[in-house]
Design a protein around this motif. Sequence first.
Motif, PDB file in Angstrom:
ATOM      1  N   ALA A 138       0.824  -1.212   0.000  1.00  0.00           N
ATOM      2  CA  ALA A 138       0.000   0.000   0.000  1.00  0.00           C
ATOM      3  C   ALA A 138       0.850   1.252   0.000  1.00  0.00           C
ATOM      4  O   ALA A 138       0.396   2.313  -0.396  1.00  0.00           O
ATOM      5  CB  ALA A 138      -0.930  -0.010   1.222  1.00  0.00           C
ATOM      6  N   GLY A 139       2.131   1.133   0.452  1.00  0.00           N
ATOM      7  CA  GLY A 139       2.971   2.307   0.538  1.00  0.00           C
ATOM      8  C   GLY A 139       3.594   2.706  -0.787  1.00  0.00           C
ATOM      9  O   GLY A 139       4.105   3.794  -0.934  1.00  0.00           O
ATOM     10  N   ALA A 140       3.605   1.778  -1.770  1.00  0.00           N
ATOM     11  CA  ALA A 140       4.243   2.074  -3.041  1.00  0.00           C
ATOM     12  C   ALA A 140       3.349   2.951  -3.886  1.00  0.00           C
ATOM     13  O   ALA A 140       2.150   2.744  -3.973  1.00  0.00           O
ATOM     14  CB  ALA A 140       4.562   0.772  -3.775  1.00  0.00           C
ATOM     15  N   SER A 141       3.956   3.936  -4.534  1.00  0.00           N
ATOM     16  CA  SER A 141       3.209   4.843  -5.386  1.00  0.00           C
ATOM     17  C   SER A 141       3.127   4.271  -6.787  1.00  0.00           C
ATOM     18  O   SER A 141       4.106   3.768  -7.336  1.00  0.00           O
ATOM     19  CB  SER A 141       3.894   6.215  -5.412  1.00  0.00           C
ATOM     20  N   LYS A 142       1.962   4.302  -7.398  1.00  0.00           N
ATOM     21  CA  LYS A 142       1.763   3.798  -8.740  1.00  0.00           C
ATOM     22  C   LYS A 142       2.142   4.829  -9.800  1.00  0.00           C
ATOM     23  O   LYS A 142       2.225   4.493 -10.970  1.00  0.00           O
ATOM     24  CB  LYS A 142       0.291   3.393  -8.927  1.00  0.00           C
ATOM     25  N   LYS A 143       2.368   6.061  -9.408  1.00  0.00           N
ATOM     26  CA  LYS A 143       2.702   7.104 -10.366  1.00  0.00           C
ATOM     27  C   LYS A 143       4.209   7.150 -10.574  1.00  0.00           C
ATOM     28  O   LYS A 143       4.976   7.158  -9.622  1.00  0.00           O
ATOM     29  CB  LYS A 143       2.187   8.457  -9.867  1.00  0.00           C
ATOM     30  N   PRO A 144       4.676   7.206 -11.820  1.00  0.00           N
ATOM     31  CA  PRO A 144       6.114   7.260 -12.067  1.00  0.00           C
ATOM     32  C   PRO A 144       6.656   8.669 -11.898  1.00  0.00           C
ATOM     33  O   PRO A 144       5.912   9.648 -11.777  1.00  0.00           O
ATOM     34  CB  PRO A 144       6.224   6.797 -13.518  1.00  0.00           C
ATOM     35  N   VAL A 145       7.961   8.758 -11.909  1.00  0.00           N
ATOM     36  CA  VAL A 145       8.631  10.058 -11.869  1.00  0.00           C
ATOM     37  C   VAL A 145       8.503  10.708 -13.245  1.00  0.00           C
ATOM     38  O   VAL A 145       8.768  10.074 -14.271  1.00  0.00           O
ATOM     39  CB  VAL A 145      10.107   9.893 -11.475  1.00  0.00           C
ATOM     40  N   VAL A 146       8.099  11.976 -13.268  1.00  0.00           N
ATOM     41  CA  VAL A 146       7.854  12.694 -14.522  1.00  0.00           C
ATOM     42  C   VAL A 146       8.720  13.941 -14.551  1.00  0.00           C
ATOM     43  O   VAL A 146       8.783  14.691 -13.566  1.00  0.00           O
ATOM     44  CB  VAL A 146       6.372  13.071 -14.673  1.00  0.00           C
ATOM     45  N   THR A 147       9.386  14.158 -15.664  1.00  0.00           N
ATOM     46  CA  THR A 147      10.201  15.345 -15.884  1.00  0.00           C
ATOM     47  C   THR A 147       9.617  16.149 -17.036  1.00  0.00           C
ATOM     48  O   THR A 147       9.332  15.587 -18.097  1.00  0.00           O
ATOM     49  CB  THR A 147      11.652  14.968 -16.194  1.00  0.00           C
ATOM     50  N   GLU A 167      11.424  20.749 -14.668  1.00  0.00           N
ATOM     51  CA  GLU A 167      10.867  20.374 -13.364  1.00  0.00           C
ATOM     52  C   GLU A 167      10.671  18.867 -13.333  1.00  0.00           C
ATOM     53  O   GLU A 167      10.239  18.261 -14.317  1.00  0.00           O
ATOM     54  CB  GLU A 167       9.541  21.085 -13.113  1.00  0.00           C
ATOM     55  N   THR A 168      10.985  18.272 -12.195  1.00  0.00           N
ATOM     56  CA  THR A 168      10.816  16.838 -11.984  1.00  0.00           C
ATOM     57  C   THR A 168       9.888  16.621 -10.796  1.00  0.00           C
ATOM     58  O   THR A 168      10.112  17.189  -9.723  1.00  0.00           O
ATOM     59  CB  THR A 168      12.165  16.154 -11.731  1.00  0.00           C
ATOM     60  N   ARG A 169       8.853  15.806 -11.000  1.00  0.00           N
ATOM     61  CA  ARG A 169       7.878  15.500  -9.953  1.00  0.00           C
ATOM     62  C   ARG A 169       8.092  14.053  -9.500  1.00  0.00           C
ATOM     63  O   ARG A 169       8.007  13.128 -10.315  1.00  0.00           O
ATOM     64  CB  ARG A 169       6.458  15.723 -10.466  1.00  0.00           C
ATOM     65  N   MET A 178       7.172  15.327  -4.210  1.00  0.00           N
ATOM     66  CA  MET A 178       8.272  16.292  -4.194  1.00  0.00           C
ATOM     67  C   MET A 178       8.518  16.797  -5.610  1.00  0.00           C
ATOM     68  O   MET A 178       8.492  16.007  -6.566  1.00  0.00           O
ATOM     69  CB  MET A 178       9.548  15.666  -3.627  1.00  0.00           C
ATOM     70  N   CYS A 179       8.745  18.084  -5.740  1.00  0.00           N
ATOM     71  CA  CYS A 179       9.016  18.715  -7.034  1.00  0.00           C
ATOM     72  C   CYS A 179      10.332  19.471  -6.932  1.00  0.00           C
ATOM     73  O   CYS A 179      10.565  20.200  -5.964  1.00  0.00           O
ATOM     74  CB  CYS A 179       7.897  19.667  -7.436  1.00  0.00           C
ATOM     75  N   ALA A 180      11.172  19.306  -7.921  1.00  0.00           N
ATOM     76  CA  ALA A 180      12.439  20.024  -8.009  1.00  0.00           C
ATOM     77  C   ALA A 180      12.562  20.604  -9.403  1.00  0.00           C
ATOM     78  O   ALA A 180      12.302  19.904 -10.390  1.00  0.00           O
ATOM     79  CB  ALA A 180      13.618  19.106  -7.700  1.00  0.00           C
ATOM     80  N   GLY A 181      12.921  21.862  -9.476  1.00  0.00           N
ATOM     81  CA  GLY A 181      12.983  22.511 -10.773  1.00  0.00           C
ATOM     82  C   GLY A 181      14.079  23.553 -10.843  1.00  0.00           C
ATOM     83  O   GLY A 181      14.602  24.005  -9.814  1.00  0.00           O
ATOM     84  N   ALA A 182      14.437  23.908 -12.058  1.00  0.00           N
ATOM     85  CA  ALA A 182      15.440  24.939 -12.310  1.00  0.00           C
ATOM     86  C   ALA A 182      15.053  25.693 -13.566  1.00  0.00           C
ATOM     87  O   ALA A 182      14.367  25.154 -14.450  1.00  0.00           O
ATOM     88  CB  ALA A 182      16.830  24.325 -12.462  1.00  0.00           C
ATOM     89  N   SER A 183      15.463  26.949 -13.635  1.00  0.00           N
ATOM     90  CA  SER A 183      15.135  27.776 -14.793  1.00  0.00           C
ATOM     91  C   SER A 183      16.244  28.794 -14.993  1.00  0.00           C
ATOM     92  O   SER A 183      16.989  29.122 -14.063  1.00  0.00           O
ATOM     93  CB  SER A 183      13.789  28.484 -14.608  1.00  0.00           C
ATOM     94  N   ALA A 184      16.327  29.278 -16.224  1.00  0.00           N
ATOM     95  CA  ALA A 184      17.305  30.305 -16.581  1.00  0.00           C
ATOM     96  C   ALA A 184      16.644  31.296 -17.517  1.00  0.00           C
ATOM     97  O   ALA A 184      15.836  30.913 -18.372  1.00  0.00           O
ATOM     98  CB  ALA A 184      18.535  29.684 -17.231  1.00  0.00           C
ATOM     99  N   PHE A 185      16.970  32.559 -17.339  1.00  0.00           N
ATOM    100  CA  PHE A 185      16.368  33.645 -18.114  1.00  0.00           C
ATOM    101  C   PHE A 185      17.475  34.531 -18.658  1.00  0.00           C
ATOM    102  O   PHE A 185      18.455  34.827 -17.975  1.00  0.00           O
ATOM    103  CB  PHE A 185      15.433  34.470 -17.225  1.00  0.00           C
ATOM    104  N   ARG A 186      17.320  34.945 -19.900  1.00  0.00           N
ATOM    105  CA  ARG A 186      18.286  35.860 -20.507  1.00  0.00           C
ATOM    106  C   ARG A 186      17.563  36.763 -21.490  1.00  0.00           C
ATOM    107  O   ARG A 186      16.681  36.323 -22.233  1.00  0.00           O
ATOM    108  CB  ARG A 186      19.404  35.095 -21.202  1.00  0.00           C
ATOM    109  N   SER A 187      17.924  38.022 -21.472  1.00  0.00           N
ATOM    110  CA  SER A 187      17.344  39.026 -22.364  1.00  0.00           C
ATOM    111  C   SER A 187      18.447  39.587 -23.246  1.00  0.00           C
ATOM    112  O   SER A 187      19.489  40.024 -22.756  1.00  0.00           O
ATOM    113  CB  SER A 187      16.692  40.151 -21.561  1.00  0.00           C
TER     114      SER A 187
END
Length: 334
Positions: A138-147, A167-169, A178-187
């Motif tokens: 019951a403790g195992a999650s059926k949803k996979p890791v998604v990026t 972003e990775t969920r 848990m969600c981890a993400g990174a971003s970069a911006f340049r003008s």
Amino acid sequence: IDIPAPDPALAPTFDCDPSTNAHRYRYLENSNGWICRAIVEPDGLEHDDGINGFTAENYYGTVADPTSKDPRKKNPIPTYVMSQINMPDKDKLSFVAEIEASKAHKGTKAKSLASGGAAGAGADAPGSSGGPGGKPGAGASKKPVVTTGGIDVQSLGRDIMYVARTETRIPQGENMKMCAGASAFRSSMKYPHTGPLAFGAKVEERVKLNRRLRLNMTAGAIGGKAADGKTNQYLKGANVQFMVKGNKKKGEPTKLQVIGTAMHWKKDIALGGDIQAIQMVGPDSALTARANLNSRGSGSIQVRLTSTDTIKYALVGVIPTVSAIWGFLTGAQE
């Protein structure tokens, strides 16, 4: 199969039936190709169709073929591509382009923290995958890791803005993610390797306590560099949010929301708190109370009553309005 695309909803005009000019924007489209739509300006001038641009979008990898030997067809990567071009005047042009894709990492189904130790202890035992006979526990999650990753390009005046994000969920059980993400911006005016740069990263933990209680914890940092590459600035922050959801069947909004924030910038730490409560007053009215306060001693308190079709609540605002007008006319406010 090619089918005619729907005609754009042109603005009304005194010249003739606006649908007579719709033939200029007709084309054929199919389910596997690009979808183009004209952008209609609702406040256009007379004798003008009011169309100053168009949007084009397409979806790739939305249908998988399990019988195919090609891995790109058997496990496709869903991808979304969109572009929009506006030209209100002959010398003004703006555009927006976006590409986004998601990848599900199969075989990396996350387990909850509670079942992690038990799974490691019984790895060599029969049926050690969680339940009797090797069935998942019951403790195992059926949803996979998604990026999910994407690139956005947008005109910003005379410059061009480039944004790269990912972003990775990671599910951690039925009630945690848990969600981890990174971003970069340049003008830049031409190419993305020049101009000011900003980059950041975040980590977020979402906990579902029960059917209505939610707890979100976020921590992140952002940094920036000027175009000369010498001026650097960094900002760190954290956020904790507690929510009490309303009844979805009755269409109730979030009843209670408590937010605490902390920011660190240039050796200065700023703390803040915000609380908001919503109480339904009848089927079509809601009473909202909100208060916030920060470490610098400034804050506010707001009380608001909203209603969709009960006009009598709107009459409450007549009293302060009349009082303000009377004070202005008599000079009491001076």
